[in-house]
Design an enzyme around this catalytic site. Structure first.
Site, PDB file in Angstrom:
ATOM      1  N   VAL A 126      -7.429  24.197   6.050  1.00  0.00           N
ATOM      2  CA  VAL A 126      -7.959  24.670   4.778  1.00  0.00           C
ATOM      3  C   VAL A 126      -6.994  24.238   3.679  1.00  0.00           C
ATOM      4  CG1 VAL A 126      -8.709  26.671   3.436  1.00  0.00           C
ATOM      5  CG2 VAL A 126      -8.986  26.670   5.936  1.00  0.00           C
ATOM      6  N   GLU A 127      -7.522  23.571   2.678  1.00  0.00           N
ATOM      7  CA  GLU A 127      -6.762  23.192   1.488  1.00  0.00           C
ATOM      8  C   GLU A 127      -7.316  24.000   0.331  1.00  0.00           C
ATOM      9  OE1 GLU A 127      -6.102  19.217  -1.339  1.00  0.00           O
ATOM     10  OE2 GLU A 127      -7.246  19.061   0.519  1.00  0.00           O
ATOM     11  N   VAL A 128      -6.464  24.720  -0.375  1.00  0.00           N
ATOM     12  CA  VAL A 128      -6.867  25.404  -1.602  1.00  0.00           C
ATOM     13  C   VAL A 128      -6.158  24.687  -2.739  1.00  0.00           C
ATOM     14  CG1 VAL A 128      -6.769  27.541  -2.926  1.00  0.00           C
ATOM     15  CG2 VAL A 128      -7.355  27.612  -0.506  1.00  0.00           C
TER      16      VAL A 128
END
Length: 135
Positions: A126-128
């Site tokens: 997951v990349e935020v």
């Protein structure tokens, strides 16, 4: 014979995540990333954010049609936020979520952004990202 014109895509409605545990996934994405859960009989559990959603499929009990090889942990995606990336990293730490990388500068679909990478309960990456933020 003329060449057919490409289909014009305007946006993204949803992505399907195949997971080991729907409940564990719902807990993670609602508690840590603030998504809203929706449950309807005979439909996949959905996690809403902005104008998009994740449909959640339990591994081994996927809804049809489905990916050819649905696999927990096979996802790698970027979510956008207006929160500064340092604050994202701090909040993840407060929830006991290990930051794998970041904040780091990345080039997104709409330009520069600062990103923080971590794993969800199924080890999806997951990349935020915070668009427009500079180091």
């Amino acid at each position: 014979m003329s060449e057919a014109a490409a289909i014009a895509i305007d946006g993204l409605d949803h992505v399907v995540l195949t997971v080991g545990s729907v409940e564990r996934t719902v807990d993670f994405y609602t508690r840590i990333l603030g998504m809203r859960v929706e449950r309807q009989p005979g439909r996949p559990t959905a996690l809403h954010f902005g104008s998009q959603k994740f449909n959640i499929h339990q591994a081994g009990r996927e809804f049809e049609p489905k990916a050819l090889r649905p696999t927990p942990g096979g996802g790698d995606f970027c979510l956008l936020t207006g929160m500064p990336s340092a604050a994202v990293a701090e909040r993840l730490a407060a929830f006991g979520v290990a930051v794998e990388l970041g904040p780091v500068t990345r080039e997104g679909a709409c330009g520069p952004m600062m990103s923080v990478y971590f794993r969800d309960p199924d080890d999806n990456l997951v990349e935020v990202a915070t668009p427009g933020e500079r180091p």
